[in-house]
Write an enzyme that holds these catalytic residues in place. Structure first.
Site, mmCIF file in Angstrom:
data_model
loop_
_atom_site.group_PDB
_atom_site.id
_atom_site.type_symbol
_atom_site.label_atom_id
_atom_site.label_comp_id
_atom_site.label_asym_id
_atom_site.label_seq_id
_atom_site.Cartn_x
_atom_site.Cartn_y
_atom_site.Cartn_z
ATOM 1 N N TYR A 120 39.929 33.804 42.125
ATOM 2 C CA TYR A 120 40.363 35.189 42.255
ATOM 3 C C TYR A 120 40.346 35.657 43.702
ATOM 4 O O TYR A 120 41.226 36.403 44.136
ATOM 5 C CB TYR A 120 39.502 36.117 41.403
ATOM 6 C CG TYR A 120 39.560 35.829 39.919
ATOM 7 C CD1 TYR A 120 40.694 35.317 39.315
ATOM 8 C CD2 TYR A 120 38.452 36.088 39.117
ATOM 9 C CE1 TYR A 120 40.733 35.055 37.942
ATOM 10 C CE2 TYR A 120 38.485 35.838 37.753
ATOM 11 C CZ TYR A 120 39.630 35.323 37.174
ATOM 12 O OH TYR A 120 39.665 35.076 35.829
ATOM 13 N N ARG A 165 39.810 31.609 35.690
ATOM 14 C CA ARG A 165 38.518 30.913 35.787
ATOM 15 C C ARG A 165 38.715 29.419 35.606
ATOM 16 O O ARG A 165 38.058 28.611 36.235
ATOM 17 C CB ARG A 165 37.546 31.440 34.741
ATOM 18 C CG ARG A 165 37.012 32.818 35.037
ATOM 19 C CD ARG A 165 36.036 33.272 33.989
ATOM 20 N NE ARG A 165 36.680 33.265 32.680
ATOM 21 C CZ ARG A 165 36.068 33.169 31.528
ATOM 22 N NH1 ARG A 165 34.763 33.066 31.475
ATOM 23 N NH2 ARG A 165 36.734 33.180 30.397
ATOM 24 N N HIS A 194 36.871 44.223 34.558
ATOM 25 C CA HIS A 194 37.864 45.107 35.168
ATOM 26 C C HIS A 194 37.354 45.724 36.464
ATOM 27 O O HIS A 194 38.026 45.656 37.497
ATOM 28 C CB HIS A 194 38.288 46.200 34.194
ATOM 29 C CG HIS A 194 39.134 45.686 33.080
ATOM 30 N ND1 HIS A 194 39.785 46.517 32.199
ATOM 31 C CD2 HIS A 194 39.437 44.422 32.676
ATOM 32 C CE1 HIS A 194 40.447 45.799 31.319
ATOM 33 N NE2 HIS A 194 40.249 44.524 31.583
ATOM 34 N N ILE A 252 48.068 38.302 26.805
ATOM 35 C CA ILE A 252 49.067 39.329 27.112
ATOM 36 C C ILE A 252 49.936 38.954 28.320
ATOM 37 O O ILE A 252 50.997 39.541 28.540
ATOM 38 C CB ILE A 252 48.397 40.697 27.333
ATOM 39 C CG1 ILE A 252 49.436 41.809 27.272
ATOM 40 C CG2 ILE A 252 47.611 40.714 28.631
ATOM 41 C CD1 ILE A 252 48.864 43.197 27.196
ATOM 42 N N ARG A 260 53.772 38.505 27.913
ATOM 43 C CA ARG A 260 54.474 39.786 27.705
ATOM 44 C C ARG A 260 54.614 40.539 29.019
ATOM 45 O O ARG A 260 55.646 41.139 29.299
ATOM 46 C CB ARG A 260 53.739 40.635 26.681
ATOM 47 C CG ARG A 260 53.901 40.099 25.265
ATOM 48 C CD ARG A 260 53.165 40.895 24.212
ATOM 49 N NE ARG A 260 53.247 42.321 24.362
ATOM 50 C CZ ARG A 260 52.305 43.179 23.981
ATOM 51 N NH1 ARG A 260 51.196 42.743 23.426
ATOM 52 N NH2 ARG A 260 52.454 44.461 24.136
ATOM 53 N N LYS A 271 43.913 47.913 29.793
ATOM 54 C CA LYS A 271 42.985 48.858 29.178
ATOM 55 C C LYS A 271 41.787 48.128 28.591
ATOM 56 O O LYS A 271 41.934 46.970 28.210
ATOM 57 C CB LYS A 271 43.704 49.694 28.126
ATOM 58 C CG LYS A 271 44.329 48.857 27.011
ATOM 59 C CD LYS A 271 45.161 49.701 26.123
ATOM 60 C CE LYS A 271 45.733 49.002 24.963
ATOM 61 N NZ LYS A 271 46.016 47.621 24.958
ATOM 62 N N ALA A 307 45.242 35.552 30.230
ATOM 63 C CA ALA A 307 45.044 36.128 28.895
ATOM 64 C C ALA A 307 46.313 36.050 28.056
ATOM 65 O O ALA A 307 47.413 35.835 28.572
ATOM 66 C CB ALA A 307 44.599 37.588 29.036
#
Length: 148
Positions: A55, A34, A76, A12, A15, A94, A10
């Site tokens: 995964y 994926r 999640h 993020i 970061r 989140k 992703a």
């Protein structure tokens, strides 16, 4: 040193990896996505040494201590459950899960296996949080406290 595997590529993730490097307490040693090509590209850009095929391979890797999950919200719960059942500590982006029942089940598994499980919610650690009183606490924190 804590060895972290990342489930997904992703936006993020860069970061997160930067924060891990800055901490000096952990290192990101693996990633799976994926789309394996996207995982390989992310691994190359962020200097992550190992790309896993899927995964399941990531969560079953003996060298990984903790799985970071920045997947889409509906993934999640099932992916965190898979990681916990494989004996891995989990850090979830989140929202933690989509339902209270899912959260409770994950905490139950984590408690039974003596594993770390937490939402990656930096606001919990802001200095203003202890000052929150009289129902002014964010709902995510309230849910976390209720589940403990």
């Amino acid at each position: 040193m804590l060895k972290i595997g990342i489930m997904g590529a992703a936006k993020i993730v860069p970061r997160f990896v930067a924060g891990v490097k800055e901490s000096g307490q952990a290192e990101v040693t693996g990633i799976a996505a994926r789309n394996k090509e996207k995982a390989q590209k992310t691994a190359l850009e962020l200097e992550i040494p190992q790309v896993y095929d899927d995964y399941a391979s990531l969560v079953n890797a003996a060298e990984i201590d903790l799985i970071y999950i920045p997947l889409i919200n509906k993934q999640h719960y099932p992916q965190a459950k898979m990681a916990l059942e494989a004996g891995k500590n989990v850090l979830l982006e989140k929202p933690f899960t989509l339902t209270l029942e899912e959260s409770q089940e994950l905490f139950k598994i984590a408690n039974e296996k003596n594993l770390f499980l937490m939402e990656a919610q930096k606001s919990v650690f802001l200095p203003v949080m202890p000052k929150s009183k009289n129902g002014l606490m964010p709902m995510k924190l309230v849910k976390y406290l209720v589940l403990q």
